[in-house]
Design a protein around this motif. Structure first.
Motif, PDB file in Angstrom:
ATOM      1  N   ALA A 155       0.831  -1.209   0.000  1.00  0.00           N
ATOM      2  CA  ALA A 155       0.000   0.000   0.000  1.00  0.00           C
ATOM      3  C   ALA A 155       0.868   1.262   0.000  1.00  0.00           C
ATOM      4  O   ALA A 155       2.037   1.236   0.369  1.00  0.00           O
ATOM      5  CB  ALA A 155      -0.922  -0.002   1.219  1.00  0.00           C
ATOM      6  N   HIS A 156       0.270   2.352  -0.403  1.00  0.00           N
ATOM      7  CA  HIS A 156       0.860   3.689  -0.313  1.00  0.00           C
ATOM      8  C   HIS A 156       2.104   3.868  -1.175  1.00  0.00           C
ATOM      9  O   HIS A 156       2.990   4.655  -0.842  1.00  0.00           O
ATOM     10  CB  HIS A 156       1.198   4.040   1.146  1.00  0.00           C
ATOM     11  N   LEU A 157       2.204   3.145  -2.265  1.00  0.00           N
ATOM     12  CA  LEU A 157       3.299   3.386  -3.203  1.00  0.00           C
ATOM     13  C   LEU A 157       2.877   4.479  -4.176  1.00  0.00           C
ATOM     14  O   LEU A 157       1.801   4.416  -4.776  1.00  0.00           O
ATOM     15  CB  LEU A 157       3.658   2.110  -3.964  1.00  0.00           C
ATOM     16  N   ASP A 158       3.732   5.483  -4.314  1.00  0.00           N
ATOM     17  CA  ASP A 158       3.470   6.586  -5.228  1.00  0.00           C
ATOM     18  C   ASP A 158       3.374   6.052  -6.669  1.00  0.00           C
ATOM     19  O   ASP A 158       4.185   5.207  -7.075  1.00  0.00           O
ATOM     20  CB  ASP A 158       4.621   7.598  -5.126  1.00  0.00           C
ATOM     21  N   PRO A 159       2.401   6.518  -7.454  1.00  0.00           N
ATOM     22  CA  PRO A 159       2.302   6.085  -8.866  1.00  0.00           C
ATOM     23  C   PRO A 159       3.597   6.297  -9.633  1.00  0.00           C
ATOM     24  O   PRO A 159       3.938   5.518 -10.534  1.00  0.00           O
ATOM     25  CB  PRO A 159       1.172   6.945  -9.417  1.00  0.00           C
ATOM     26  N   ARG A 160       4.337   7.344  -9.258  1.00  0.00           N
ATOM     27  CA  ARG A 160       5.609   7.590  -9.931  1.00  0.00           C
ATOM     28  C   ARG A 160       6.606   6.470  -9.627  1.00  0.00           C
ATOM     29  O   ARG A 160       7.456   6.130 -10.461  1.00  0.00           O
ATOM     30  CB  ARG A 160       6.175   8.947  -9.510  1.00  0.00           C
ATOM     31  N   ALA A 161       6.517   5.917  -8.408  1.00  0.00           N
ATOM     32  CA  ALA A 161       7.392   4.796  -8.055  1.00  0.00           C
ATOM     33  C   ALA A 161       7.077   3.585  -8.910  1.00  0.00           C
ATOM     34  O   ALA A 161       7.984   2.855  -9.346  1.00  0.00           O
ATOM     35  CB  ALA A 161       7.232   4.457  -6.570  1.00  0.00           C
ATOM     36  N   MET A 162       5.782   3.362  -9.185  1.00  0.00           N
ATOM     37  CA  MET A 162       5.393   2.234 -10.016  1.00  0.00           C
ATOM     38  C   MET A 162       5.897   2.404 -11.454  1.00  0.00           C
ATOM     39  O   MET A 162       6.345   1.452 -12.088  1.00  0.00           O
ATOM     40  CB  MET A 162       3.868   2.071 -10.015  1.00  0.00           C
ATOM     41  N   ILE A 163       5.836   3.653 -11.938  1.00  0.00           N
ATOM     42  CA  ILE A 163       6.363   3.924 -13.275  1.00  0.00           C
ATOM     43  C   ILE A 163       7.865   3.663 -13.306  1.00  0.00           C
ATOM     44  O   ILE A 163       8.404   3.075 -14.261  1.00  0.00           O
ATOM     45  CB  ILE A 163       6.055   5.377 -13.689  1.00  0.00           C
ATOM     46  N   LEU A 164       8.560   4.077 -12.241  1.00  0.00           N
ATOM     47  CA  LEU A 164      10.002   3.870 -12.163  1.00  0.00           C
ATOM     48  C   LEU A 164      10.344   2.385 -12.140  1.00  0.00           C
ATOM     49  O   LEU A 164      11.283   1.942 -12.818  1.00  0.00           O
ATOM     50  CB  LEU A 164      10.563   4.564 -10.924  1.00  0.00           C
ATOM     51  N   ILE A 165       9.583   1.601 -11.367  1.00  0.00           N
ATOM     52  CA  ILE A 165       9.821   0.157 -11.293  1.00  0.00           C
ATOM     53  C   ILE A 165       9.633  -0.483 -12.665  1.00  0.00           C
ATOM     54  O   ILE A 165      10.466  -1.276 -13.125  1.00  0.00           O
ATOM     55  CB  ILE A 165       8.882  -0.493 -10.258  1.00  0.00           C
ATOM     56  N   ALA A 166       8.538  -0.134 -13.341  1.00  0.00           N
ATOM     57  CA  ALA A 166       8.289  -0.684 -14.673  1.00  0.00           C
ATOM     58  C   ALA A 166       9.400  -0.287 -15.640  1.00  0.00           C
ATOM     59  O   ALA A 166       9.849  -1.104 -16.469  1.00  0.00           O
ATOM     60  CB  ALA A 166       6.931  -0.201 -15.190  1.00  0.00           C
ATOM     61  N   LEU A 167       9.876   0.959 -15.519  1.00  0.00           N
ATOM     62  CA  LEU A 167      10.943   1.433 -16.397  1.00  0.00           C
ATOM     63  C   LEU A 167      12.244   0.682 -16.132  1.00  0.00           C
ATOM     64  O   LEU A 167      12.947   0.275 -17.078  1.00  0.00           O
ATOM     65  CB  LEU A 167      11.141   2.934 -16.188  1.00  0.00           C
ATOM     66  N   VAL A 168      12.579   0.477 -14.852  1.00  0.00           N
ATOM     67  CA  VAL A 168      13.817  -0.233 -14.502  1.00  0.00           C
ATOM     68  C   VAL A 168      13.817  -1.637 -15.090  1.00  0.00           C
ATOM     69  O   VAL A 168      14.810  -2.080 -15.690  1.00  0.00           O
ATOM     70  CB  VAL A 168      13.993  -0.295 -12.965  1.00  0.00           C
ATOM     71  N   PHE A 169      12.693  -2.331 -14.969  1.00  0.00           N
ATOM     72  CA  PHE A 169      12.658  -3.701 -15.470  1.00  0.00           C
ATOM     73  C   PHE A 169      12.542  -3.759 -16.991  1.00  0.00           C
ATOM     74  O   PHE A 169      13.047  -4.687 -17.630  1.00  0.00           O
ATOM     75  CB  PHE A 169      11.526  -4.483 -14.801  1.00  0.00           C
ATOM     76  N   GLY A 170      11.909  -2.761 -17.575  1.00  0.00           N
ATOM     77  CA  GLY A 170      11.889  -2.699 -19.030  1.00  0.00           C
ATOM     78  C   GLY A 170      13.283  -2.480 -19.588  1.00  0.00           C
ATOM     79  O   GLY A 170      13.694  -3.137 -20.560  1.00  0.00           O
ATOM     80  N   LEU A 171      14.027  -1.562 -18.972  1.00  0.00           N
ATOM     81  CA  LEU A 171      15.404  -1.322 -19.391  1.00  0.00           C
ATOM     82  C   LEU A 171      16.292  -2.539 -19.120  1.00  0.00           C
ATOM     83  O   LEU A 171      17.216  -2.828 -19.880  1.00  0.00           O
ATOM     84  CB  LEU A 171      15.964  -0.087 -18.675  1.00  0.00           C
TER      85      LEU A 171
END
Length: 415
Positions: free
Chosen positions: A375-391
């Protein structure tokens, strides 16, 4: 333990610098990642099993204790540390003398290197039987909080003794477990085998006849007499259990089927040893180190740092998650450490498994906006996580493609 992790890595960095300054080659990337990964697996398992050991202790202390000792007494804490260390000595000693206990403890000895990452190489199955050895503390009335804290003190003390850059320490070596004493403990040389079990104090070994001094003319050689030969953290935790199961299954004598579990490590029924012989241990055997190029090493280091950061996050988040969410998170982390092991072994399957993990994570996180229910994860953090794993997936494909074009021996390849 999560608070101690930064300190561990500061000391590992200092050890690495001192070793380089002295011209000592004490670190190997694949071995260090494997040891640290096993430490992460141990902590993951601990999230689900600490209550097992602590809960049993607390129940025994509350219902079976002869009396209750005060938790605000200095002598209770001092005597608690001494008693715990004595009980640890016997757990540790039996861990080398009884096969089923060795099956758990062997993880800590599998590394053929000896450095501070070896200290963090811990078992994932020690909780099953280890608690039995500490019941005397519960029966004597030591409060649960005293037991938990002195256990952590004993564990943290043992971190610094896993190093080759600290030489003998004179009188200190005669009283306490020290780097010199513990180097001898980890050695497979005949001189050192099954000696120096003390956690904080080495006087227990002197009292019970298990002490040996490090000898410069016979430098320690590290590992086990049945080398692991793998970077797979799951196999590291089950290899001895599997060997015992096979020997027990193959034994024709009913008592031998049971003896396999309680005899010393290396013991096998005569009929099993005759039908399924194993090669004799060669102390001069080559270190296990499948070739891995610099680019693959760089990839594995970066991915392990990412996995380690997630592991630290897991330690803090898991107690607040639903059991199913925490279990899924734990399985994901373990899967990631396993796939890195496959890559470091130079197998092409590692590339496909890593691609599944990295690209799959990017897609799932990007589409769901969730991270294992935290809970309480910033949407920007989720975008960052997706970006890290995509890269990461993109980097994986680039490294695999580069290695396929430029070499044929030092990389896992696509196809």
């Amino acid at each position: 333990m999560a608070w101690a992790i930064p300190g561990f890595f500061v000391l590992i960095g200092i050890e690495l610098l001192v070793a380089k300054w002295r011209g000592r080659d004490v670190y190997h990337i694949n071995d260090a990642i494997n040891s640290l990964g096993l430490g992460v697996v141990s902590q993951i398992v601990g999230i689900f099993t600490k209550l097992f050991a602590i809960g049993i202790y607390a129940w025994c202390a509350g219902h079976l204790a002869l009396w209750t000792l005060p938790a605000n007494s200095v002598w209770v804490w001092v005597s608690g540390v001494l008693l715990y260390d004595l009980l640890y000595y016997w757990l540790h000693r039996f861990g080398h003398e009884v096969n089923v206990l060795w099956a758990a403890h062997v993880v800590h000895h599998q590394s053929e290197s000896y450095n501070l990452t070896t200290a963090l190489r811990q078992t994932g199955s020690g909780f099953v039987l280890g608690w039995l050895f500490y019941l005397p503390m519960a029966l004597l009335g030591y409060p649960t909080e005293v037991f938990a804290v002195v256990a952590l003190i004993d564990l943290l003390y043992q971190f610094w003794v896993h190093t080759e850059v600290i030489d003998r320490l004179g009188w200190f070596d005669r009283v306490f477990c020290s780097p010199s004493n513990h180097r001898a403990h980890h050695a497979v040389n005949d001189r050192y085998l099954d000696r120096n079990y003390g956690g904080i104090l080495i006087v227990w070994d002197r009292m019970f006849g298990t002490f040996v001094e490090e000898n410069d003319e016979d430098p320690p050689i590290y590992g086990t007499r049945a080398p692991l030969q793998s970077w797979n953290p799951l196999w590291a935790n089950v290899e001895v259990y599997w060997a015992m199961l096979k020997d027990s299954w193959h034994a024709r004598n009913g008592l031998d089927k049971l003896r396999v579990w309680f005899k010393p490590p290396g013991w096998r029924p005569a009929d099993v040893a005759a039908r399924f012989p194993k090669a004799d241990f060669d102390i001069e055997h080559a270190r296990y180190s499948p070739p891995l190029s610099r680019t693959w090493k760089a990839y594995c280091i970066v991915q392990f740092v990412v996995m380690l950061a997630m592991g630290v996050h897991f330690l803090g988040a898991a107690p607040k998650l639903e059991l199913a969410q925490a279990a899924l998170y734990a399985v994901y982390l373990t899967f990631g450490l396993w796939t890195l092991g496959v890559v470091m072994e130079g197998r092409s399957a590692g590339v496909w498994l890593e691609l599944l993990r990295t690209a799959g994570t990017a897609v799932v996180v990007g589409m769901s906006g969730q991270w294992f229910g935290v809970a309480h994860l910033d949407p920007r953090a989720m975008i960052l996580i997706a970006l890290v794993f995509g890269l990461s997936a993109l980097a994986l494909l680039c490294v695999a493609g580069y290695e396929r074009r430029h070499t044929s021996e030092t990389r896992p390849a696509l196809g």
